[in-house]
Design an enzyme around this catalytic site. Structure first.
Site, PDB file in Angstrom:
ATOM      1  N   LYS A  20      -8.091 -54.494   0.995  1.00 22.73           N
ATOM      2  CA  LYS A  20      -7.089 -55.325   1.668  1.00 22.73           C
ATOM      3  C   LYS A  20      -6.981 -56.688   0.996  1.00 22.73           C
ATOM      4  O   LYS A  20      -5.890 -57.172   0.705  1.00 22.73           O
ATOM      5  CB  LYS A  20      -7.480 -55.502   3.146  1.00 22.73           C
ATOM      6  CG  LYS A  20      -6.706 -56.571   3.870  1.00 22.73           C
ATOM      7  CD  LYS A  20      -7.104 -56.690   5.325  1.00 22.73           C
ATOM      8  CE  LYS A  20      -8.191 -57.680   5.599  1.00 22.73           C
ATOM      9  NZ  LYS A  20      -7.791 -59.103   5.537  1.00 22.73           N
ATOM     10  N   ASN A  21      -8.132 -57.304   0.753  1.00 21.76           N
ATOM     11  CA  ASN A  21      -8.111 -58.678   0.229  1.00 21.76           C
ATOM     12  C   ASN A  21      -7.716 -58.750  -1.241  1.00 21.76           C
ATOM     13  O   ASN A  21      -7.476 -59.837  -1.756  1.00 21.76           O
ATOM     14  CB  ASN A  21      -9.480 -59.346   0.438  1.00 21.76           C
ATOM     15  CG  ASN A  21      -9.715 -59.679   1.899  1.00 21.76           C
ATOM     16  OD1 ASN A  21      -8.834 -59.489   2.736  1.00 21.76           O
ATOM     17  ND2 ASN A  21     -10.904 -60.159   2.200  1.00 21.76           N
ATOM     18  N   CYS A 114      -7.156 -63.927  12.030  1.00 24.27           N
ATOM     19  CA  CYS A 114      -8.356 -63.821  12.865  1.00 24.27           C
ATOM     20  C   CYS A 114      -8.846 -65.195  13.317  1.00 24.27           C
ATOM     21  O   CYS A 114      -8.804 -66.162  12.566  1.00 24.27           O
ATOM     22  CB  CYS A 114      -9.482 -63.161  12.083  1.00 24.27           C
ATOM     23  SG  CYS A 114      -9.439 -61.383  12.148  1.00 24.27           S
ATOM     24  N   ARG A 119     -10.120 -72.598   9.713  1.00 18.52           N
ATOM     25  CA  ARG A 119      -9.314 -72.071   8.619  1.00 18.52           C
ATOM     26  C   ARG A 119      -8.133 -72.977   8.255  1.00 18.52           C
ATOM     27  O   ARG A 119      -6.966 -72.546   8.297  1.00 18.52           O
ATOM     28  CB  ARG A 119      -8.842 -70.645   8.926  1.00 18.52           C
ATOM     29  CG  ARG A 119      -9.989 -69.742   9.288  1.00 18.52           C
ATOM     30  CD  ARG A 119      -9.608 -68.314   9.333  1.00 18.52           C
ATOM     31  NE  ARG A 119      -9.735 -67.691   8.037  1.00 18.52           N
ATOM     32  CZ  ARG A 119      -9.532 -66.419   7.802  1.00 18.52           C
ATOM     33  NH1 ARG A 119      -9.159 -65.624   8.765  1.00 18.52           N
ATOM     34  NH2 ARG A 119      -9.677 -65.919   6.607  1.00 18.52           N
ATOM     35  N   ASP A 302     -17.649 -61.535   5.362  1.00 17.81           N
ATOM     36  CA  ASP A 302     -16.895 -60.423   5.963  1.00 17.81           C
ATOM     37  C   ASP A 302     -17.782 -59.225   6.314  1.00 17.81           C
ATOM     38  O   ASP A 302     -17.291 -58.244   6.885  1.00 17.81           O
ATOM     39  CB  ASP A 302     -15.769 -59.966   5.015  1.00 17.81           C
ATOM     40  CG  ASP A 302     -14.586 -60.906   5.056  1.00 17.81           C
ATOM     41  OD1 ASP A 302     -14.587 -61.835   5.882  1.00 17.81           O
ATOM     42  OD2 ASP A 302     -13.645 -60.716   4.253  1.00 17.81           O
ATOM     43  N   ARG A 393      -6.220 -53.743  11.155  1.00 14.77           N
ATOM     44  CA  ARG A 393      -5.754 -54.719  10.161  1.00 14.77           C
ATOM     45  C   ARG A 393      -6.447 -54.510   8.819  1.00 14.77           C
ATOM     46  O   ARG A 393      -5.877 -54.818   7.769  1.00 14.77           O
ATOM     47  CB  ARG A 393      -6.043 -56.147  10.649  1.00 14.77           C
ATOM     48  CG  ARG A 393      -5.194 -56.585  11.827  1.00 14.77           C
ATOM     49  CD  ARG A 393      -5.379 -58.056  12.111  1.00 14.77           C
ATOM     50  NE  ARG A 393      -5.406 -58.769  10.849  1.00 14.77           N
ATOM     51  CZ  ARG A 393      -6.156 -59.826  10.585  1.00 14.77           C
ATOM     52  NH1 ARG A 393      -6.937 -60.310  11.512  1.00 14.77           N
ATOM     53  NH2 ARG A 393      -6.125 -60.399   9.408  1.00 14.77           N
TER      54      ARG A 393
HETATM   55  C1  UD1 Z   1     -10.642 -64.936   2.303  1.00 15.03           C
HETATM   56  C2  UD1 Z   1     -10.616 -63.520   2.804  1.00 15.03           C
HETATM   57  C3  UD1 Z   1     -11.484 -63.403   4.050  1.00 15.03           C
HETATM   58  C4  UD1 Z   1     -12.872 -63.913   3.779  1.00 15.03           C
HETATM   59  C5  UD1 Z   1     -12.850 -65.302   3.156  1.00 15.03           C
HETATM   60  C6  UD1 Z   1     -14.208 -65.779   2.697  1.00 15.03           C
HETATM   61  C7  UD1 Z   1      -8.461 -62.677   2.127  1.00 15.03           C
HETATM   62  C8  UD1 Z   1      -7.127 -62.195   2.557  1.00 15.03           C
HETATM   63  N1  UD1 Z   1      -9.258 -63.131   3.100  1.00 15.03           N
HETATM   64  O1  UD1 Z   1     -10.093 -65.748   3.329  1.00 15.03           O
HETATM   65  O2  UD1 Z   1     -11.509 -62.035   4.447  1.00 15.03           O
HETATM   66  O3  UD1 Z   1     -13.597 -63.995   4.985  1.00 15.03           O
HETATM   67  O4  UD1 Z   1     -11.980 -65.304   2.001  1.00 15.03           O
HETATM   68  O5  UD1 Z   1     -14.777 -64.882   1.796  1.00 15.03           O
HETATM   69  O6  UD1 Z   1      -8.810 -62.617   0.966  1.00 15.03           O
HETATM   70  N2  UD1 Z   1     -11.161 -73.834   3.912  1.00 15.03           N
HETATM   71  C9  UD1 Z   1     -10.789 -75.145   4.064  1.00 15.03           C
HETATM   72  N3  UD1 Z   1      -9.564 -75.539   3.597  1.00 15.03           N
HETATM   73  C10 UD1 Z   1      -8.710 -74.675   2.968  1.00 15.03           C
HETATM   74  C11 UD1 Z   1      -9.098 -73.325   2.813  1.00 15.03           C
HETATM   75  C12 UD1 Z   1     -10.326 -72.945   3.297  1.00 15.03           C
HETATM   76  O7  UD1 Z   1     -11.540 -75.954   4.614  1.00 15.03           O
HETATM   77  O8  UD1 Z   1      -7.610 -75.088   2.562  1.00 15.03           O
HETATM   78  C13 UD1 Z   1     -12.473 -73.393   4.443  1.00 15.03           C
HETATM   79  C14 UD1 Z   1     -12.300 -72.352   5.561  1.00 15.03           C
HETATM   80  O9  UD1 Z   1     -12.119 -72.974   6.793  1.00 15.03           O
HETATM   81  C15 UD1 Z   1     -13.599 -71.593   5.476  1.00 15.03           C
HETATM   82  C16 UD1 Z   1     -13.943 -71.634   3.991  1.00 15.03           C
HETATM   83  O10 UD1 Z   1     -13.163 -72.682   3.436  1.00 15.03           O
HETATM   84  O11 UD1 Z   1     -14.604 -72.262   6.217  1.00 15.03           O
HETATM   85  C17 UD1 Z   1     -13.668 -70.330   3.250  1.00 15.03           C
HETATM   86  O12 UD1 Z   1     -12.311 -70.012   3.352  1.00 15.03           O
HETATM   87  P1  UD1 Z   1     -11.493 -69.250   2.209  1.00 15.03           P
HETATM   88  O13 UD1 Z   1     -12.402 -68.910   1.075  1.00 15.03           O
HETATM   89  O14 UD1 Z   1     -10.273 -70.036   1.921  1.00 15.03           O
HETATM   90  O15 UD1 Z   1     -11.101 -67.936   2.960  1.00 15.03           O
HETATM   91  P2  UD1 Z   1      -9.681 -67.253   3.036  1.00 15.03           P
HETATM   92  O16 UD1 Z   1      -9.006 -67.324   1.714  1.00 15.03           O
HETATM   93  O17 UD1 Z   1      -8.962 -67.724   4.245  1.00 15.03           O
END
Ligand code: UD1
Length: 413
Positions: A20-21, A114, A119, A302, A393
């Site tokens: 998915k990711n 989720c 996030r 995850d 999902r």
């Molecule tokens: C992706 C994955 C998700 C996984 C996560 C961490 C997809 C579709 N989803 O989510 O399944 O759990 O990586 O491996 O690939 N953060 C900030 N600011 C930002 C972005 C992120 O503070 O602009 C923080 C988030 O709150 C979180 C951490 O960084 O605490 C990790 O988030 P991130 O690596 O961005 O995860 P996703 O890309 O949302």
């Protein structure tokens, strides 16, 4: 709802499908090219359906063909994201970079997804601003003007997966060279790089903490099969271990699962690992373990919930620390309904495992829902799991996969 009768061992062989990711950012990136793209083995997940629906509203033609899902973004003409779909899917934020790349502007709403922490998307926006994009946030909408888009040095304060992917996708059609420092190293980023390069883009370093993108003016079409799903693989391994079963996984990239197989060994499982195959046997007495989630190559957040369910089925005290998301223990309350003894303090969980009993529980998020399924498979008696559409999902008919492996699980209602 799922009805599960626990106590049956998981045993057999499974081919793991595409991640998915990996698929979601790849689908978003298809709008960068005017030529048709075919994604082979596109998994049947509600998140994928929503992403395809978003592409369709932007003007792409989507067609199911025998070779895979064909996306023709040649006629795409809209740069405004449909609000109702964006709210259902956090990954809708992945459209931001590609829309700016293609149309030099974008209008999106804050994404849904989720409930596992705050996030925020500040890192996405900071990275795009570094590429010369002007961003205005007003009444929950984000307006981006990318007329001055150009390559740049981007420093991420945290190796965010989504921010790395968004900046990569915006930079593909920007003039000049972009370097992303402190990039996330997740395998799905390497896969997005491979896909973009298949289209004729020029990206290097995907999978390391420094990704370099040399902008090109146009991209071609491609046939592409995305990466295998390491989270589905880890979920099935945890289910097999929790039920003291035996499982062979095929079509996996074992090197992407190192932190996971290491933990299962620590728990006392027997594992044989080849390049694209993992065989697990959990016949003996299992031991408690310690997990600390980290960005890749650390243990994946995850799989934290699924391994908490496994810890509940192993006698002794296991320790879990969640470092990536600040609010990712909601499943613990549901596991307690099944008799689990879990102590929580901020990002720390101590699980004193033993017997689990079937109960009526509710999935609160995708991976937490999968954890409840694992606990139910290991529990004595019957469980009913509600809200399984959250599980849909990220798992394509999880109940069918598990039934084939000997579990007693049925979708009802
Ligand atoms: C992706 C994955 C998700 C996984 C996560 C961490 C997809 C579709 N989803 O989510 O399944 O759990 O990586 O491996 O690939 N953060 C900030 N600011 C930002 C972005 C992120 O503070 O602009 C923080 C988030 O709150 C979180 C951490 O960084 O605490 C990790 O988030 P991130 O690596 O961005 O995860 P996703 O890309 O949302």
């Amino acid at each position: 709802m799922y009805r599960v009768i626990g106590g049956r061992r998981i045993a057999g062989e499974v081919r793991v499908g595409c991640a998915k990711n990996a698929v979601l950012p790849i689908l978003a990136a298809t709008i960068l090219t005017r030529e048709p793209v075919t994604i082979e083995d596109c998994p049947e997940l509600s998140d994928v359906k929503n992403m395809l629906a978003i592409l369709e509203t932007l003007g792409c033609h989507i067609q199911a063909t025998p070779e895979g899902v064909r996306i023709d973004a040649g006629c795409a003409g809209r740069y405004e994201m449909p609000e109702h779909l964006s709210k259902q899917l956090r990954s809708s934020i992945f459209m931001l970079g590609p829309l700016i790349g293609r149309f030099r502007r974008a209008k999106v709403t804050y994404p849904g997804g989720c409930e596992i922490g705050q996030r925020p998307i500040d890192l996405h926006l900071k990275g795009l601003r570094a590429l010369g994009v002007t961003i205005r946030e007003e009444h929950g909408m984000i307006y981006c003007d990318g007329q001055k888009l150009r390559g740049a040095e981007v420093y991420l304060d945290f190796p965010s997966v989504g921010a790395t992917e968004n900046v990569m996708m915006a930079a593909v059609l920007a003039r000049g060279e972009t370097t992303i420092h402190n990039a996330a190293r997740e395998p799905e980023i390497r896969d997005l790089q491979d896909f973009i390069n298949c289209l004729g883009g020029c990206v290097r370093g995907g999978g390391t903490d420094c990704v370099r993108i040399r902008g090109v003016s146009t991209l071609s079409g491609a046939h592409y099969r995305p990466l295998s799903d390491r989270i589905v693989a880890g979920t099935l391994l945890a289910a097999a271990a929790a039920t003291r079963g035996e499982l062979t996984l095929r079509d996996v990239v074992s090197s992407d699962l190192g932190a996971v197989t290491d933990k299962l060994r620590q728990a006392g499982c027997d594992l044989q690992v080849e390049e694209d195959k993992i065989v697990l046997s959990a016949q003996g007495k299992l031991k408690p373990f310690e997990i600390s989630t980290q960005p890749f190559p650390g243990f994946p957040t995850d799989l934290q919930a699924q391994f908490m369910a496994l810890a509940c089925a192993i006698e002794g005290a296991s320790v879990i620390v969640e470092n990536v998301f600040e609010n990712r223990f909601a499943h613990a309350a549901q596991l307690r309904r099944m008799g689990a003894d879990i102590f929580l303090s901020n990002r720390l969980a101590v699980v004193r495992g033993g017997r689990l009993q079937g109960a009526q529980v509710q999935a609160g998020d995708l991976r937490g829902g999968a954890a409840l399924v694992i606990a139910a498979l290991a529990a004595e008696g019957e469980s009913v799991i509600e809200n399984v559409e959250l599980i849909d999902r990220g798992y394509a008919s999880l109940e069918k996969t598990l039934s084939r492996l000997g579990a007693q699980i049925r979708r009802i209602g």
